[in-house]
Design a protein around this motif. Structure first.
Motif, PDB file in Angstrom:
ATOM      1  N   MET A   1       0.822  -1.185   0.000  1.00  0.00           N
ATOM      2  CA  MET A   1       0.000   0.000   0.000  1.00  0.00           C
ATOM      3  C   MET A   1       0.873   1.258   0.000  1.00  0.00           C
ATOM      4  SD  MET A   1      -3.073   1.037  -0.194  1.00  0.00           S
ATOM      5  CE  MET A   1      -3.865  -0.502   0.033  1.00  0.00           C
ATOM      6  N   GLU A   2       1.989   1.201   0.724  1.00  0.00           N
ATOM      7  CA  GLU A   2       2.877   2.366   0.769  1.00  0.00           C
ATOM      8  C   GLU A   2       3.457   2.673  -0.612  1.00  0.00           C
ATOM      9  OE1 GLU A   2       3.321   4.502   3.260  1.00  0.00           O
ATOM     10  OE2 GLU A   2       1.796   3.331   4.294  1.00  0.00           O
ATOM     11  N   THR A   3       3.683   1.647  -1.400  1.00  0.00           N
ATOM     12  CA  THR A   3       4.199   1.867  -2.752  1.00  0.00           C
ATOM     13  C   THR A   3       3.172   2.610  -3.595  1.00  0.00           C
ATOM     14  OG1 THR A   3       5.456  -0.180  -2.567  1.00  0.00           O
ATOM     15  CG2 THR A   3       5.178   0.735  -4.763  1.00  0.00           C
ATOM     16  N   LEU A   4       1.904   2.215  -3.485  1.00  0.00           N
ATOM     17  CA  LEU A   4       0.851   2.925  -4.219  1.00  0.00           C
ATOM     18  C   LEU A   4       0.756   4.377  -3.777  1.00  0.00           C
ATOM     19  CD1 LEU A   4      -2.203   0.511  -4.537  1.00  0.00           C
ATOM     20  CD2 LEU A   4      -0.816   1.472  -6.357  1.00  0.00           C
ATOM     21  N   LYS A   5       0.902   4.613  -2.486  1.00  0.00           N
ATOM     22  CA  LYS A   5       0.836   5.986  -1.982  1.00  0.00           C
ATOM     23  C   LYS A   5       1.980   6.836  -2.506  1.00  0.00           C
ATOM     24  CE  LYS A   5      -1.747   5.248   2.250  1.00  0.00           C
ATOM     25  NZ  LYS A   5      -1.759   5.334   3.708  1.00  0.00           N
ATOM     26  N   LYS A   6       3.146   6.214  -2.730  1.00  0.00           N
ATOM     27  CA  LYS A   6       4.287   6.965  -3.253  1.00  0.00           C
ATOM     28  C   LYS A   6       4.138   7.226  -4.751  1.00  0.00           C
ATOM     29  CE  LYS A   6       7.584   5.380   0.179  1.00  0.00           C
ATOM     30  NZ  LYS A   6       8.761   4.564   0.452  1.00  0.00           N
ATOM     31  N   ILE A   7       3.579   6.270  -5.477  1.00  0.00           N
ATOM     32  CA  ILE A   7       3.446   6.426  -6.920  1.00  0.00           C
ATOM     33  C   ILE A   7       2.262   7.312  -7.277  1.00  0.00           C
ATOM     34  CG2 ILE A   7       3.029   5.190  -9.079  1.00  0.00           C
ATOM     35  CD1 ILE A   7       4.476   2.795  -7.842  1.00  0.00           C
ATOM     36  N   PHE A   8       1.161   7.181  -6.537  1.00  0.00           N
ATOM     37  CA  PHE A   8      -0.054   7.951  -6.807  1.00  0.00           C
ATOM     38  C   PHE A   8      -0.446   8.768  -5.576  1.00  0.00           C
ATOM     39  CE2 PHE A   8      -0.339   4.091  -9.399  1.00  0.00           C
ATOM     40  CZ  PHE A   8      -0.522   4.629 -10.654  1.00  0.00           C
ATOM     41  N   PRO A   9       0.314   9.803  -5.229  1.00  0.00           N
ATOM     42  CA  PRO A   9       0.000  10.536  -4.001  1.00  0.00           C
ATOM     43  C   PRO A   9      -1.333  11.289  -4.069  1.00  0.00           C
ATOM     44  CG  PRO A   9       1.730  11.652  -5.219  1.00  0.00           C
ATOM     45  CD  PRO A   9       1.480  10.342  -5.909  1.00  0.00           C
ATOM     46  N   LEU A  10      -1.700  11.765  -5.230  1.00  0.00           N
ATOM     47  CA  LEU A  10      -2.945  12.515  -5.359  1.00  0.00           C
ATOM     48  C   LEU A  10      -4.158  11.634  -5.117  1.00  0.00           C
ATOM     49  CD1 LEU A  10      -4.364  15.166  -6.105  1.00  0.00           C
ATOM     50  CD2 LEU A  10      -4.252  14.450  -8.480  1.00  0.00           C
ATOM     51  N   SER A  11      -4.056  10.371  -5.442  1.00  0.00           N
ATOM     52  CA  SER A  11      -5.196   9.470  -5.303  1.00  0.00           C
ATOM     53  C   SER A  11      -5.570   9.217  -3.848  1.00  0.00           C
ATOM     54  CB  SER A  11      -4.882   8.125  -5.971  1.00  0.00           C
ATOM     55  OG  SER A  11      -4.715   8.297  -7.355  1.00  0.00           O
ATOM     56  N   PHE A  12      -4.650   9.433  -2.933  1.00  0.00           N
ATOM     57  CA  PHE A  12      -4.911   9.152  -1.534  1.00  0.00           C
ATOM     58  C   PHE A  12      -5.164  10.413  -0.710  1.00  0.00           C
ATOM     59  CE2 PHE A  12      -2.784   5.360  -3.005  1.00  0.00           C
ATOM     60  CZ  PHE A  12      -3.511   4.364  -2.383  1.00  0.00           C
TER      61      PHE A  12
END
Length: 88
Positions: A1-12
């Protein structure tokens, strides 16, 4: 999940209301449009050179595809976070 947050910060970020969701989606769409215009201008400026133009066209095509995939994935992830399918 942390990887997704780093790649797509706007989405979170700030997906607690529907208005913020729409704003986030519009940001992704505007980013895709700006990237498309920049890539098109680069293609117009370098496309008239015989050998470089062909190589540049392929590279810009790949970059355009990467931008489109990133934008679509960002929008989908943002909707999934809003719907609480993906937990923050």
């Amino acid at each position: 999940m942390e990887t997704l947050k780093k790649i797509f910060p706007l989405s979170f970020k700030r997906v607690d209301t529907a208005a913020n969701l729409v704003i986030g989606i519009l940001i992704y769409v505007v980013a895709a449009i700006v990237a498309g215009v920049v890539l098109a201008l680069a293609g117009l400026l370098g496309g008239w050179i015989p050998v470089v133009g062909a190589i540049l066209g392929v590279v810009l095509g790949i970059l355009g595809t990467v931008v489109e995939v990133y934008v679509i994935a960002g929008i989908v992830i943002q909707i999934l976070v809003f719907a609480k399918v993906i937990k923050e």
